[in-house]
Design a protein around this motif. Structure first.
Motif, PDB file in Angstrom:
ATOM      1  N   GLU A 219      -1.760   1.575  -5.593  1.00 17.60           N
ATOM      2  CA  GLU A 219      -2.839   1.477  -4.610  1.00 17.60           C
ATOM      3  C   GLU A 219      -3.320   0.036  -4.462  1.00 17.60           C
ATOM      4  O   GLU A 219      -3.567  -0.445  -3.349  1.00 17.60           O
ATOM      5  CB  GLU A 219      -3.992   2.381  -5.038  1.00 17.60           C
ATOM      6  CG  GLU A 219      -5.216   2.314  -4.144  1.00 17.60           C
ATOM      7  CD  GLU A 219      -6.381   3.113  -4.678  1.00 17.60           C
ATOM      8  OE1 GLU A 219      -7.497   2.959  -4.149  1.00 17.60           O
ATOM      9  OE2 GLU A 219      -6.195   3.891  -5.645  1.00 17.60           O
ATOM     10  N   ALA A 222      -0.791  -2.190  -2.558  1.00 17.63           N
ATOM     11  CA  ALA A 222      -0.843  -1.896  -1.130  1.00 17.63           C
ATOM     12  C   ALA A 222      -2.072  -2.551  -0.495  1.00 17.63           C
ATOM     13  O   ALA A 222      -1.994  -3.118   0.606  1.00 17.63           O
ATOM     14  CB  ALA A 222      -0.874  -0.386  -0.902  1.00 17.63           C
ATOM     15  N   GLY A 223      -3.206  -2.504  -1.187  1.00 11.08           N
ATOM     16  CA  GLY A 223      -4.419  -3.134  -0.672  1.00 11.08           C
ATOM     17  C   GLY A 223      -4.294  -4.641  -0.592  1.00 11.08           C
ATOM     18  O   GLY A 223      -4.787  -5.272   0.354  1.00 11.08           O
ATOM     19  N   ASP A 226      -2.220  -5.484   2.403  1.00 12.31           N
ATOM     20  CA  ASP A 226      -3.072  -5.328   3.590  1.00 12.31           C
ATOM     21  C   ASP A 226      -3.877  -6.597   3.850  1.00 12.31           C
ATOM     22  O   ASP A 226      -3.930  -7.099   4.981  1.00 12.31           O
ATOM     23  CB  ASP A 226      -4.049  -4.163   3.401  1.00 12.31           C
ATOM     24  CG  ASP A 226      -3.422  -2.798   3.629  1.00 12.31           C
ATOM     25  OD1 ASP A 226      -2.282  -2.736   4.115  1.00 12.31           O
ATOM     26  OD2 ASP A 226      -4.084  -1.791   3.303  1.00 12.31           O
ATOM     27  N   LEU A 258       5.988   0.244   1.672  1.00 11.87           N
ATOM     28  CA  LEU A 258       4.784   0.266   2.509  1.00 11.87           C
ATOM     29  C   LEU A 258       5.124   0.613   3.949  1.00 11.87           C
ATOM     30  O   LEU A 258       4.368   1.327   4.620  1.00 11.87           O
ATOM     31  CB  LEU A 258       4.068  -1.085   2.432  1.00 11.87           C
ATOM     32  CG  LEU A 258       3.457  -1.422   1.068  1.00 11.87           C
ATOM     33  CD1 LEU A 258       2.898  -2.831   1.066  1.00 11.87           C
ATOM     34  CD2 LEU A 258       2.371  -0.424   0.698  1.00 11.87           C
ATOM     35  N   ARG A 261       5.559   4.257   4.219  1.00 12.91           N
ATOM     36  CA  ARG A 261       4.276   4.970   4.150  1.00 12.91           C
ATOM     37  C   ARG A 261       3.385   4.703   5.357  1.00 12.91           C
ATOM     38  O   ARG A 261       2.247   5.179   5.417  1.00 12.91           O
ATOM     39  CB  ARG A 261       3.529   4.574   2.861  1.00 12.91           C
ATOM     40  CG  ARG A 261       4.202   5.064   1.596  1.00 12.91           C
ATOM     41  CD  ARG A 261       3.771   4.259   0.379  1.00 12.91           C
ATOM     42  NE  ARG A 261       2.333   4.233   0.174  1.00 12.91           N
ATOM     43  CZ  ARG A 261       1.714   3.426  -0.692  1.00 12.91           C
ATOM     44  NH1 ARG A 261       2.431   2.582  -1.430  1.00 12.91           N
ATOM     45  NH2 ARG A 261       0.413   3.472  -0.826  1.00 12.91           N
ATOM     46  N   ARG A 263       2.091   1.815   6.220  1.00 12.77           N
ATOM     47  CA  ARG A 263       1.037   0.832   5.936  1.00 12.77           C
ATOM     48  C   ARG A 263       1.258  -0.485   6.682  1.00 12.77           C
ATOM     49  O   ARG A 263       0.345  -1.294   6.788  1.00 12.77           O
ATOM     50  CB  ARG A 263       0.970   0.558   4.430  1.00 12.77           C
ATOM     51  CG  ARG A 263       0.530   1.730   3.576  1.00 12.77           C
ATOM     52  CD  ARG A 263      -0.934   2.079   3.794  1.00 12.77           C
ATOM     53  NE  ARG A 263      -1.845   1.053   3.360  1.00 12.77           N
ATOM     54  CZ  ARG A 263      -2.495   1.058   2.192  1.00 12.77           C
ATOM     55  NH1 ARG A 263      -2.303   2.062   1.349  1.00 12.77           N
ATOM     56  NH2 ARG A 263      -3.341   0.089   1.874  1.00 12.77           N
ATOM     57  N   THR A 264       2.485  -0.729   7.156  1.00 20.70           N
ATOM     58  CA  THR A 264       2.789  -1.971   7.857  1.00 20.70           C
ATOM     59  C   THR A 264       3.535  -1.660   9.154  1.00 20.70           C
ATOM     60  O   THR A 264       4.070  -0.567   9.330  1.00 20.70           O
ATOM     61  CB  THR A 264       3.665  -2.905   6.994  1.00 20.70           C
ATOM     62  OG1 THR A 264       4.911  -2.256   6.720  1.00 20.70           O
ATOM     63  CG2 THR A 264       2.970  -3.261   5.690  1.00 20.70           C
ATOM     64  N   GLU A 265       3.552  -2.638  10.057  1.00 19.07           N
ATOM     65  CA  GLU A 265       4.318  -2.523  11.295  1.00 19.07           C
ATOM     66  C   GLU A 265       5.156  -3.777  11.478  1.00 19.07           C
ATOM     67  O   GLU A 265       4.722  -4.892  11.169  1.00 19.07           O
ATOM     68  CB  GLU A 265       3.396  -2.349  12.497  1.00 19.07           C
ATOM     69  CG  GLU A 265       2.685  -1.012  12.538  1.00 19.07           C
ATOM     70  CD  GLU A 265       1.928  -0.810  13.841  1.00 19.07           C
ATOM     71  OE1 GLU A 265       2.487  -1.140  14.913  1.00 19.07           O
ATOM     72  OE2 GLU A 265       0.780  -0.332  13.778  1.00 19.07           O
ATOM     73  N   LYS A 277      -0.228  -5.788   9.188  1.00 18.67           N
ATOM     74  CA  LYS A 277      -0.901  -4.573   8.736  1.00 18.67           C
ATOM     75  C   LYS A 277      -0.830  -3.527   9.841  1.00 18.67           C
ATOM     76  O   LYS A 277      -0.940  -3.848  11.032  1.00 18.67           O
ATOM     77  CB  LYS A 277      -2.357  -4.905   8.401  1.00 18.67           C
ATOM     78  CG  LYS A 277      -3.187  -3.739   7.901  1.00 18.67           C
ATOM     79  CD  LYS A 277      -4.616  -4.202   7.619  1.00 18.67           C
ATOM     80  CE  LYS A 277      -5.494  -3.028   7.207  1.00 18.67           C
ATOM     81  NZ  LYS A 277      -6.896  -3.455   6.958  1.00 18.67           N
ATOM     82  N   ALA A 278      -0.636  -2.278   9.471  1.00 16.01           N
ATOM     83  CA  ALA A 278      -0.535  -1.207  10.460  1.00 16.01           C
ATOM     84  C   ALA A 278      -1.757  -1.196  11.371  1.00 16.01           C
ATOM     85  O   ALA A 278      -2.901  -1.278  10.907  1.00 16.01           O
ATOM     86  CB  ALA A 278      -0.402   0.149   9.763  1.00 16.01           C
TER      87      ALA A 278
END
Length: 397
Positions: A219, A222-223, A226, A258, A261, A263-265, A277-278
């Motif tokens: 977690e 991932a943060g 971000d 990520l 999941r 979380r990103t683009e 970041k998504a």
């Protein structure tokens, strides 16, 4: 309105260097000062490198509303505790928002450990490391301690082996436990306290943020991605790995997980695949970046922004990078690109500022430089004197 186009080959938004750089500068508070105080600004920077504390104070304060000085940063660090000085990315000293300690300690303690470079007879085992970190946390639970005081307390809790002076350091020998100072910081057992005269002190960060617990590694990482992508995206796994001084393959695996999941683009960044970041794919049609900035040693923007060949274009790549390493020179930023180096030396109330542009300054740029020198003097609480000429001081180690 945005500057995005769609890449015909991938269907991903297409982002130019100019658009990315303008958004980064705006989010960094380098287009215009930002509100929110030192902790908010430091969070937006994703940490302020504090190997040279005065440089970190300048980095943060120059992003604050006009009139703020280094005293605002010092108050956040030593009075209200909204900032903490500890070991951050790359194992180097940083200022971080205290409220972000659960994320930072969770992420940093989850990074690949790598090979311990200490020689046989000096290197500590995993069990010894755990003992030392626990001893540090306990010893600092109620007081700030100098290195010598902390050494005594660690030895009392672990044994004489932890205090043996076996580490080569600055023409002397340090006690064995000190090879794990940054590890203790990453695990949330140690941070810096206020200096006691000329002596550094350490304290337990739980005294600033009682009861905090590092976030689970998955977690927290991932943060951290971000926040990095929000501040410095679009970026690649290679960029993120360089920022953290971690293996590229590890970063590729992290970015892959990520992306899976959501979380990103992916975007097309100057012809290459990169990530944001998504949901953060809009790049407002900001006006062209204009103006002059003086950024100090190790400013977060110059260290984290990639690719460096665009930020440090042309002659700046040779003059303003220390062996390819960003941050080793304070830099002159003109219209969003590195365009020179500078140095300041203090003597009493006077601050002598020497600026070496890599080209001829226009009248508007010289006026902007004068304003920046005045603002630097205001932040550092001295009277500045500007010389435009050659900077003879070499890169910081």
């Amino acid at each position: 309105m945005t500057t995005n186009n769609m890449d015909a080959g991938t269907g991903s938004p297409s982002v130019s260097w100019a658009a990315a750089n303008a958004r980064r500068l705006a989010r960094q508070g380098l287009t215009a000062p930002t509100g929110g105080g030192p902790a908010a600004v430091t969070g937006a920077m994703v940490g302020a490198h504090a190997q040279v504390l005065s440089a970190a104070e300048l980095s943060v304060a120059l992003r604050l509303d006009g009139g703020e000085t280094r005293e605002s940063v010092r108050a956040a660090l030593w009075t209200d505790g909204s900032l903490v000085k500890t070991f951050g990315p790359r194992g180097t000293v940083h200022l971080l928002p205290s409220a972000d300690l659960p994320l930072w300690t969770g992420a940093l303690s989850a990074l690949p450990a790598g090979r311990n470079a200490m020689p046989d007879g000096v290197r500590m085992s995993g069990d010894e490391t755990d003992q030392v970190v626990a001893a540090i946390a306990d010893a600092l639970a109620d007081d700030d301690l100098t290195v010598d005081e902390l050494t005594e307390e660690i030895v009392a809790r672990t044994g004489p082996w932890a205090g043996e002076r076996v580490m080569d350091a600055f023409q002397t020998k340090w006690p064995r436990w000190r090879q794990m100072t940054h590890t203790a910081g990453h695990r949330g057992a140690l941070c810096f306290g206020p200096n006691r005269g000329r002596k550094v002190t350490y304290t337990n960060p739980h005294r600033l943020l009682p009861g905090f617990t590092p976030l689970p590694g998955r977690e927290a990482l991932a943060g951290l991605v971000d926040r990095y992508l929000y501040a410095y995206g679009p970026a690649t796994p290679q960029h993120f790995a360089k920022w953290l001084a971690m293996p590229v393959n590890w970063a590729k695996e992290l970015f892959g997980s990520l992306a899976a999941r959501g979380r990103t683009e992916r975007v097309d960044f100057e012809g290459d695949a990169a990530w944001v970041k998504a949901g953060d794919t809009e790049f407002p049609a900001l006006p062209p970046v204009r103006g002059v900035r003086l950024l100090p040693y190790f400013d977060a923007f110059t260290i984290a922004s990639q690719p460096r060949t665009r930020l440090f274009a042309g002659a700046a790549y040779e003059r303003a990078l220390g062996g390819g390493q960003a941050g080793n020179f304070p830099v002159l930023l003109i219209d969003g690109a590195v365009a020179g180096v500078w140095h300041q030396r203090r003597s009493g109330k006077w601050i002598d500022v020497t600026v070496e542009p890599l080209g001829t300054l226009t009248a508007a740029q010289r006026a902007g430089l004068d304003e920046q020198v005045e603002r630097t003097g205001e932040i550092l609480q001295g009277t500045p004197r500007l010389t435009v000429g050659t900077v003879s001081v070499g890169a910081h180690a």
